[in-house]
Design a protein around this motif. Structure first.
Motif, PDB file in Angstrom:
ATOM      1  N   VAL A  54       0.960  -1.299   0.176  1.00 16.90           N
ATOM      2  CA  VAL A  54       0.020  -0.111  -0.181  1.00 16.90           C
ATOM      3  C   VAL A  54       1.067   0.968  -0.318  1.00 16.90           C
ATOM      4  N   ILE A  55       0.683   2.046  -0.827  1.00 19.05           N
ATOM      5  CA  ILE A  55       1.333   3.115  -0.857  1.00 19.05           C
ATOM      6  C   ILE A  55       0.492   5.017  -1.101  1.00 19.05           C
ATOM      7  N   ALA A  56       0.704   5.640   0.222  1.00 19.11           N
ATOM      8  CA  ALA A  56       0.482   6.670   0.167  1.00 19.11           C
ATOM      9  C   ALA A  56       0.287   7.845  -0.212  1.00 19.11           C
ATOM     10  N   GLY A  57       0.063   8.326  -1.131  1.00 17.54           N
ATOM     11  CA  GLY A  57       0.443   9.639  -1.334  1.00 17.54           C
ATOM     12  C   GLY A  57       1.141   9.426  -3.490  1.00 17.54           C
ATOM     13  N   ALA A  58      -0.005   9.775  -4.131  1.00 17.74           N
ATOM     14  CA  ALA A  58       0.173   9.384  -5.483  1.00 17.74           C
ATOM     15  C   ALA A  58       0.891  11.102  -5.973  1.00 17.74           C
ATOM     16  N   GLY A  59       2.171  11.342  -4.880  1.00 15.36           N
ATOM     17  CA  GLY A  59       3.052  12.392  -5.764  1.00 15.36           C
ATOM     18  C   GLY A  59       3.997  11.941  -6.543  1.00 15.36           C
ATOM     19  N   GLU A  60       5.251  12.535  -6.952  1.00 19.82           N
ATOM     20  CA  GLU A  60       6.400  11.484  -8.241  1.00 19.82           C
ATOM     21  C   GLU A  60       6.807  10.895  -7.708  1.00 19.82           C
ATOM     22  N   VAL A  81       0.053  -2.788  -5.897  1.00 19.70           N
ATOM     23  CA  VAL A  81       0.018  -2.505  -5.050  1.00 19.70           C
ATOM     24  C   VAL A  81      -1.225  -1.981  -5.341  1.00 19.70           C
ATOM     25  N   THR A  82      -1.357  -0.990  -4.003  1.00 13.74           N
ATOM     26  CA  THR A  82      -3.185  -0.378  -4.574  1.00 13.74           C
ATOM     27  C   THR A  82      -2.376   1.451  -3.587  1.00 13.74           C
ATOM     28  N   ILE A  83      -2.747   2.580  -4.156  1.00 13.65           N
ATOM     29  CA  ILE A  83      -2.253   3.791  -3.806  1.00 13.65           C
ATOM     30  C   ILE A  83      -3.850   4.508  -2.839  1.00 13.65           C
ATOM     31  N   ILE A  84      -3.426   5.242  -1.622  1.00 11.70           N
ATOM     32  CA  ILE A  84      -4.573   6.849  -1.398  1.00 11.70           C
ATOM     33  C   ILE A  84      -4.323   7.083  -1.934  1.00 11.70           C
ATOM     34  N   GLU A  85      -4.947   8.327  -2.067  1.00  8.57           N
ATOM     35  CA  GLU A  85      -5.531   9.904  -2.818  1.00  8.57           C
ATOM     36  C   GLU A  85      -6.133  10.205  -2.752  1.00  8.57           C
ATOM     37  N   ARG A  86      -6.663  11.953  -2.038  1.00  9.97           N
ATOM     38  CA  ARG A  86      -6.793  12.499  -2.381  1.00  9.97           C
ATOM     39  C   ARG A  86      -7.468  13.317  -3.440  1.00  9.97           C
ATOM     40  N   ASP A 105      -6.093  15.677  -9.383  1.00  9.77           N
ATOM     41  CA  ASP A 105      -5.515  15.417 -10.576  1.00  9.77           C
ATOM     42  C   ASP A 105      -3.679  14.651 -10.534  1.00  9.77           C
ATOM     43  N   ALA A 106      -3.550  13.692  -8.676  1.00 12.72           N
ATOM     44  CA  ALA A 106      -3.240  13.048  -9.127  1.00 12.72           C
ATOM     45  C   ALA A 106      -3.996  11.669  -9.119  1.00 12.72           C
ATOM     46  N   LYS A 107      -4.537  12.072  -8.470  1.00 11.06           N
ATOM     47  CA  LYS A 107      -5.582  10.406  -8.788  1.00 11.06           C
ATOM     48  C   LYS A 107      -5.431  10.053 -10.488  1.00 11.06           C
ATOM     49  N   LYS A 108      -6.199  10.933 -11.737  1.00 15.23           N
ATOM     50  CA  LYS A 108      -5.538  10.709 -12.974  1.00 15.23           C
ATOM     51  C   LYS A 108      -4.812  10.250 -13.107  1.00 15.23           C
ATOM     52  N   LEU A 109      -3.515  10.547 -12.452  1.00  8.29           N
ATOM     53  CA  LEU A 109      -2.329   9.987 -13.014  1.00  8.29           C
ATOM     54  C   LEU A 109      -1.715   8.177 -12.633  1.00  8.29           C
ATOM     55  N   ALA A 110      -2.467   8.212 -11.455  1.00  9.72           N
ATOM     56  CA  ALA A 110      -2.865   7.322 -10.387  1.00  9.72           C
ATOM     57  C   ALA A 110      -3.871   6.307 -11.404  1.00  9.72           C
ATOM     58  N   ARG A 111      -4.968   6.418 -12.234  1.00 13.13           N
ATOM     59  CA  ARG A 111      -6.119   5.392 -13.059  1.00 13.13           C
ATOM     60  C   ARG A 111      -4.739   4.601 -13.707  1.00 13.13           C
ATOM     61  N   GLU A 112      -3.978   5.976 -14.777  1.00 13.74           N
ATOM     62  CA  GLU A 112      -3.596   5.051 -16.169  1.00 13.74           C
ATOM     63  C   GLU A 112      -2.719   3.691 -15.805  1.00 13.74           C
ATOM     64  N   LEU A 113      -1.979   4.694 -13.956  1.00 10.58           N
ATOM     65  CA  LEU A 113      -1.654   2.898 -13.631  1.00 10.58           C
ATOM     66  C   LEU A 113      -2.630   1.605 -13.666  1.00 10.58           C
ATOM     67  N   ASN A 114      -1.750   0.436 -13.225  1.00 11.98           N
ATOM     68  CA  ASN A 114      -2.851  -0.834 -13.133  1.00 11.98           C
ATOM     69  C   ASN A 114      -2.044  -1.099 -11.506  1.00 11.98           C
ATOM     70  N   VAL A 115      -3.166   0.325 -11.233  1.00 14.84           N
ATOM     71  CA  VAL A 115      -3.221  -0.419  -9.581  1.00 14.84           C
ATOM     72  C   VAL A 115      -3.825   0.051  -9.033  1.00 14.84           C
ATOM     73  N   ARG A 116      -4.308  -0.523  -7.533  1.00 19.36           N
ATOM     74  CA  ARG A 116      -5.871  -0.788  -7.530  1.00 19.36           C
ATOM     75  C   ARG A 116      -6.327   0.813  -6.562  1.00 19.36           C
ATOM     76  N   LEU A 117      -6.898   1.591  -6.595  1.00 22.80           N
ATOM     77  CA  LEU A 117      -6.853   3.162  -6.082  1.00 22.80           C
ATOM     78  C   LEU A 117      -7.864   3.292  -4.889  1.00 22.80           C
ATOM     79  N   VAL A 118      -7.908   3.475  -3.349  1.00 14.21           N
ATOM     80  CA  VAL A 118      -8.325   4.201  -2.600  1.00 14.21           C
ATOM     81  C   VAL A 118      -8.696   5.755  -2.942  1.00 14.21           C
ATOM     82  N   GLU A 119      -9.299   6.371  -3.038  1.00 13.58           N
ATOM     83  CA  GLU A 119      -9.615   7.403  -2.668  1.00 13.58           C
ATOM     84  C   GLU A 119      -9.937   8.261  -1.263  1.00 13.58           C
TER      85      GLU A 119
END
Length: 455
Positions: free
Chosen positions: A4-10, A26-31, A34-48
């Motif tokens: 689990v990764i907290a933060g979808a910055g660089e 991999v799962t990303i937590i991001e609020r 703009d960062a969420k848009k980038l995270a969705r482009e990856l093959n990962v699960r996104l928790v908003e």
């Protein structure tokens, strides 16, 4: 592994790309939208949502994750998320801390007090790398391995280098007094894994592995000469710039020199703060890209110019101006890895990347099985990979020359006890069960390399 990764910055996004490529879940937590848009482009699960929310941490599966990595831009969020993850039962928590007061050696808080098993500071890693480049003035890249007993060094070959037009095999055979291996070449932005019949050409960036004590002799063979750096202008009083000053003045080797350090900071309040903090440093208020300021401050008389502001384009431009005005060593802090080969092509001496520093530091703590560590190099698309030989594996008991390594991977060193006892290999070196082997390979061949070393 489940991560689990907290933060979808660089840093978070870069880690997610690398870890998914290595087949981790991999799962990303991001609020941030703009960062969420980038995270969705990856093959990962996104928790908003916010990583400090216990419900969002549960939704991300922190309680059943193997590793939690908190790398948001907010130290407070990273600390709260780390403490919550540890309370929920996550066995390994890695957290990013940017403030020097919370990450330095004087901080009374241990990583465990913040819920972290490992506390990382990418800016400090970048500062460490820049300080190493000040010690090796000819180097475009430098990485210490095997507890510092060996170094990988990048050297750009000038037109009058004695080795120009010669093959790598000739280079090796004509310098038996030096224990080294050429591992790769960066030629016009393309990585060539070293082969004996490769000819060395003008402007090639040569990467070689050698014993630390042999590095000066290796540099001499390329026609380059090491010089002492005493006069330094640092553009940017950011965390990296401040840490560079701390490290220069506290390093056992560098602190003996008679330093003349100037610091150029574009924020007036920050400049005043740094002037009070470093009375022996001439702190200036102004823009690093202003040629008039650089000329007034005698940039042409400086031995080195270090551009470490938060604006990477400004860093590149100011380094180019410094180079044009006669500075022998220029180093730029860059956040986009794509800029690194470009920066060296247009004339910068070295570029340091904070994302790469963070990725390398985190990778040291999340490896499993036979892969013990992975360290990326700035100037080439190849990694330094440390593997352990399993009993009964395909390489156990084999000489290096008898093994067909995928993708032109090169074995550089082997050790069976302490890393400081590592030996630079030849084709006749034997790999035995329990040995640690240092390889240089492109990341896409990691699975095939792992297959060779597993029992």
């Amino acid at each position: 592994m489940k991560i689990v990764i907290a933060g979808a910055g660089e840093i978070g996004l870069d880690l997610a790309k690398v870890l998914t490529a290595e087949k981790h879940d991999v799962t990303i937590i991001e609020r941030d939208d703009d960062a969420k848009k980038l995270a969705r482009e990856l093959n990962v699960r996104l928790v908003e949502g916010n990583a400090t929310s216990s419900s969002k941490l549960r939704e991300a599966g922190v309680a059943t994750a193997d590793i939690m990595i908190a790398v948001t831009s907010d130290d407070g969020v990273n600390m709260i998320a780390s403490m919550a993850a540890k309370k929920m039962g996550c066995p390994k928590v890695i957290g990013r801390i940017r403030e020097m007061e919370l990450s330095g050696g004087d901080c009374p808080l241990e990583a465990s007090d913040l819920g972290m098993d490992v506390k990382i500071h990418p800016e400090e890693e970048a500062a460490n790398e820049i300080v190493m480049l000040l010690k090796r003035t000819v180097a475009s890249d430098i990485v210490e391995i095997a507890d510092g007993s060996l170094q990988v060094i990048g050297i750009r070959l000038p037109a009058d280098a004695p080795v120009i037009g010669q093959t790598i095999r000739w280079f090796d055979e004509h310098h038996p007094e030096i224990d080294f291996n050429v591992i790769a070449l960066n030629r016009k932005g393309n990585t060539l894994m070293a082969k004996g019949d490769h000819k060395l050409l003008k402007d090639d960036q040569l990467f070689a592995l050698a014993r630390k004590d042999d590095i000066p002799k290796l540099i001499e063979t390329t026609g380059r000469k090491e010089t002492n750096i005493d006069d330094v202008l640092i553009a940017g009083g950011s965390g990296v710039g401040e840490m560079i000053i701390h490290k220069i003045t506290s390093d056992p080797e560098l602190s003996k020199r008679d330093w003349n350090i100037k610091l150029l900071e574009p924020n007036e309040d920050r400049a005043n703060e740094l002037a009070n903090r470093f009375p022996n440093v001439r702190v200036l208020f102004g823009e690093p890209t202003n040629p008039d300021i650089l000329a007034i401050e005698g940039i042409g008389d400086m031995d080195a110019f270090l551009a470490v502001t938060d604006d990477e384009e400004s860093n590149i431009i100011s380094c180019l101006m410094a180079k044009h005005l006669g500075v022998s060593k220029t180093v730029a802090l860059i956040s986009k890895k794509e800029y690194i080969p470009i920066s060296q092509t247009i004339g910068l001496d070295a570029a340091v990347n904070t994302k790469l520093a963070a990725s390398n530091e985190i990778h040291r703590h999340i490896r499993g099985g036979n892969v013990k560590s992975i360290t990326s190099l700035h100037g080439i698309t190849a990694d330094v990979i440390e593997m352990e030989v399993s009993p009964g594996s395909k390489v156990d008991g084999k000489a290096i020359k008898k093994v067909s390594f995928p993708g032109g991977a090169i074995v550089g060193a082997i050790w069976s006890g302490e890393a400081s006892d590592a030996e630079i290999v030849t084709g006749n070196s034997i790999m035995k069960a329990g040995d640690r082997v240092m390889l240089f390979a492109q990341a896409s061949y990691l699975d095939r390399l792992t297959d060779l070393f597993q029992g």
